[in-house]
Scaffold this motif. Structure first.
Motif, mmCIF file in Angstrom:
data_model
loop_
_atom_site.group_PDB
_atom_site.id
_atom_site.type_symbol
_atom_site.label_atom_id
_atom_site.label_comp_id
_atom_site.label_asym_id
_atom_site.label_seq_id
_atom_site.Cartn_x
_atom_site.Cartn_y
_atom_site.Cartn_z
ATOM 1 N N GLN A 270 22.442 -2.102 17.341
ATOM 2 C CA GLN A 270 23.351 -2.029 18.496
ATOM 3 C C GLN A 270 23.487 -0.598 19.018
ATOM 4 O OE1 GLN A 270 26.943 -3.909 17.041
ATOM 5 N NE2 GLN A 270 26.231 -5.974 17.577
ATOM 6 N N SER A 271 23.210 0.378 18.159
ATOM 7 C CA SER A 271 23.267 1.773 18.598
ATOM 8 C C SER A 271 21.975 2.216 19.278
ATOM 9 C CB SER A 271 23.567 2.687 17.402
ATOM 10 O OG SER A 271 22.437 2.782 16.551
ATOM 11 N N GLY A 272 21.001 1.297 19.359
ATOM 12 C CA GLY A 272 19.747 1.593 20.051
ATOM 13 C C GLY A 272 18.560 1.870 19.148
ATOM 14 N N ILE A 273 18.764 1.832 17.843
ATOM 15 C CA ILE A 273 17.654 2.057 16.904
ATOM 16 C C ILE A 273 16.777 0.807 16.832
ATOM 17 C CG2 ILE A 273 17.062 2.494 14.480
ATOM 18 C CD1 ILE A 273 19.704 4.078 14.268
ATOM 19 N N LYS A 274 15.465 0.985 16.950
ATOM 20 C CA LYS A 274 14.529 -0.141 16.845
ATOM 21 C C LYS A 274 14.194 -0.346 15.370
ATOM 22 C CE LYS A 274 14.117 -0.406 21.385
ATOM 23 N NZ LYS A 274 14.941 0.758 21.778
ATOM 24 N N VAL A 275 14.382 -1.565 14.892
ATOM 25 C CA VAL A 275 14.104 -1.872 13.485
ATOM 26 C C VAL A 275 12.987 -2.904 13.416
ATOM 27 C CG1 VAL A 275 15.035 -2.704 11.289
ATOM 28 C CG2 VAL A 275 16.504 -1.396 12.852
ATOM 29 N N VAL A 276 11.897 -2.536 12.748
ATOM 30 C CA VAL A 276 10.717 -3.391 12.629
ATOM 31 C C VAL A 276 10.553 -3.822 11.179
ATOM 32 C CG1 VAL A 276 8.223 -3.482 12.891
ATOM 33 C CG2 VAL A 276 9.592 -2.190 14.537
ATOM 34 N N ASN A 277 10.288 -5.103 10.969
ATOM 35 C CA ASN A 277 10.181 -5.687 9.641
ATOM 36 C C ASN A 277 8.715 -5.853 9.248
ATOM 37 O OD1 ASN A 277 10.332 -7.251 7.328
ATOM 38 N ND2 ASN A 277 11.733 -8.769 8.171
ATOM 39 N N VAL A 278 8.297 -5.154 8.166
ATOM 40 C CA VAL A 278 6.943 -5.341 7.623
ATOM 41 C C VAL A 278 7.064 -5.722 6.153
ATOM 42 C CG1 VAL A 278 5.975 -3.653 9.235
ATOM 43 C CG2 VAL A 278 6.591 -2.932 6.931
ATOM 44 N N THR A 279 6.058 -6.409 5.661
ATOM 45 C CA THR A 279 6.100 -6.832 4.267
ATOM 46 C C THR A 279 5.623 -5.737 3.325
ATOM 47 O OG1 THR A 279 5.278 -8.433 2.639
ATOM 48 C CG2 THR A 279 3.805 -7.906 4.465
ATOM 49 N N GLN A 280 6.234 -5.702 2.132
ATOM 50 C CA GLN A 280 5.782 -4.784 1.090
ATOM 51 C C GLN A 280 4.479 -5.253 0.451
ATOM 52 O OE1 GLN A 280 8.817 -4.098 -1.850
ATOM 53 N NE2 GLN A 280 10.407 -3.654 -0.346
ATOM 54 N N CYS A 281 4.123 -6.509 0.658
ATOM 55 C CA CYS A 281 2.897 -7.042 0.067
ATOM 56 C C CYS A 281 1.681 -6.380 0.695
ATOM 57 C CB CYS A 281 2.816 -8.552 0.279
ATOM 58 S SG CYS A 281 4.175 -9.473 -0.486
ATOM 59 N N SER A 282 0.604 -6.288 -0.073
ATOM 60 C CA SER A 282 -0.610 -5.641 0.436
ATOM 61 C C SER A 282 -1.318 -6.491 1.484
ATOM 62 C CB SER A 282 -1.571 -5.336 -0.722
ATOM 63 O OG SER A 282 -1.895 -6.517 -1.426
ATOM 64 N N GLY A 283 -1.018 -7.781 1.491
ATOM 65 C CA GLY A 283 -1.592 -8.674 2.493
ATOM 66 C C GLY A 283 -0.595 -9.741 2.877
ATOM 67 N N GLY A 284 -0.872 -10.435 3.976
ATOM 68 C CA GLY A 284 0.030 -11.484 4.431
ATOM 69 C C GLY A 284 0.855 -11.045 5.616
ATOM 70 N N SER A 285 1.775 -11.923 6.011
ATOM 71 C CA SER A 285 2.480 -11.726 7.272
ATOM 72 C C SER A 285 3.979 -11.942 7.135
ATOM 73 C CB SER A 285 1.922 -12.708 8.318
ATOM 74 O OG SER A 285 2.529 -12.547 9.558
ATOM 75 N N VAL A 286 4.719 -11.234 7.982
ATOM 76 C CA VAL A 286 6.161 -11.463 8.098
ATOM 77 C C VAL A 286 6.380 -12.672 8.995
ATOM 78 C CG1 VAL A 286 8.266 -10.564 9.181
ATOM 79 C CG2 VAL A 286 6.919 -9.108 7.662
ATOM 80 N N ILE A 287 7.156 -13.629 8.503
ATOM 81 C CA ILE A 287 7.507 -14.811 9.302
ATOM 82 C C ILE A 287 9.025 -14.929 9.271
ATOM 83 C CG2 ILE A 287 7.077 -17.265 9.699
ATOM 84 C CD1 ILE A 287 4.700 -17.036 7.735
ATOM 85 N N LEU A 288 9.688 -14.275 10.213
ATOM 86 C CA LEU A 288 11.152 -14.274 10.223
ATOM 87 C C LEU A 288 11.695 -15.679 10.425
ATOM 88 C CD1 LEU A 288 12.137 -11.053 12.220
ATOM 89 C CD2 LEU A 288 12.399 -11.506 9.782
#
Length: 345
Positions: A270-288
């Motif tokens: 809300q303060s304007g910071i962009k937050v991006v979600n990536v996985t700690q795993c070496s492979g695979g995908s983020v599925i929110l």
């Protein structure tokens, strides 16, 4: 008769450019202007080779955005003169550097191949010669008077990868890099085999090369771990002038669903910071939203990074933050493949 391709080696520093003084056993910088003398095998390649070296070689641990710009300016100045570029950097931060360069160059129509080595070029069992020779061969490879490769790549230990898909996985093995979410673009064995269907194919021969030299560095990587405290999260998200966060979560994008955690992240967004979600795993995908523990992140506006690497995510974040985009447009561009760095939904 077609003329030989002209290839420029850009040496910034790193292990590959070191040779041993056998009298003192000390390592010293290699003189790349005499590379044909030191590696006579290069004379067998059907190309002309020149080199430019940084005045002071940069250790990979000291690599930063200013040196990204130095690399870019060398390429920009010599872009018309040369048909391909081989950039030598320290392998420890090579995935970060090459990913950033891929975003900073638009409408690229020539190969930029990053490589390095685990052992100095003068060592008996070095991997440097093979990595360098094959990188030059790849940069010089043409079909129908056009380069086979026209993107930013990383070559190491018999495999060519899209640079912004790579991660360094070993400090000791010659096979130091992996690209878990995208196949190798080429493999070197008895023959050099390109996987043509995986390569970026430029469709803009009339478009001018665009170089963007400004990145926003007010960003942070926040890696979650069991037991991380509210004080740590709050301290990081309260950094002065912070503009972007790469949030390294578990598995398919999961994080604590405790109110204190979600409230802190939501306050940052809300303060304007962009937050991006990536996985700690070496492979695979983020599925929110795939699990309950990621529903909260999706609801408060965290951007799912899909299958982007941390190295590429931080580079893309720095790049897009400079474009002054509103939240919806920023999310759309982050989740869009700009340089082949992400698998679109």
């Amino acid at each position: 008769m077609t003329s030989k391709p002209n290839i420029l080696i850009v040496y910034t520093g790193g292990t590959i450019g070191m040779v041993k003084d056998y009298k003192t056993n000390a390592l010293r910088a290699f003189d790349f202007s005499r590379i044909i003398d030191k590696i006579p095998e290069l004379a067998q390649l059907d190309c002309n080779i020149e080199s430019i070296s940084f005045k002071e070689p940069i250790d990979s641990s000291n690599m930063n955005v200013r040196y990204y710009v130095d690399i870019l300016e060398i390429i920009e100045t010599n872009y018309r003169k040369f048909d391909g570029f081989v950039v030598l950097t320290g392998s420890d931060t090579m995935a970060y550097t090459s990913s950033a360069i891929s975003f900073m160059i638009e409408n690229l129509q020539k190969p930029i191949i990053f490589t390095g080595s685990q052992l100095p070029i003068g060592d008996l069992r070095t991997d440097a010669k093979e990595n360098l020779i094959t990188s030059i061969e790849i940069a010089a490879s043409q079909k129908g008077n056009a380069p086979i490769v026209s993107e930013v790549c990383l070559y190491f230990e018999y495999k060519l990868y899209r640079a912004n898909r790579t991660t360094k996985i070993s400090a000791e093995q010659f096979e130091a890099f992996a690209s878990k979410n995208y196949p190798a673009l080429a493999e070197s064995g008895v023959h050099l085999n390109f996987n043509g269907h995986l390569l970026t194919k430029p469709t803009f021969s009339d478009k001018k090369l665009i170089i963007r030299k400004k990145l926003i560095t007010d960003v942070v990587i926040l890696k979650l771990f069991p037991g991380i405290t509210a004080e740590v999260i709050e301290a990081i998200l309260s950094i002065r002038n912070l503009k972007g966060v790469v949030l390294e979560t578990y598995g398919a994008g999961n994080a604590p669903n405790k109110p204190w955690f979600l409230e802190l992240v939501e306050k940052a967004i809300q303060s304007g910071i962009k937050v991006v979600n990536v996985t700690q795993c070496s492979g695979g995908s983020v599925i929110l939203g795939h699990y309950d523990t990621s529903l909260g992140l999706k609801a408060i506006g965290v951007i799912g990074g899909i299958d982007i690497t941390t190295e590429s995510a931080i580079a893309k974040l720095m790049y897009l933050l400079n474009e002054d985009l509103d939240a919806a447009t920023f999310k759309r561009y982050f989740q869009r493949s700009l340089r082949g760095e992400i698998s679109e939904k």
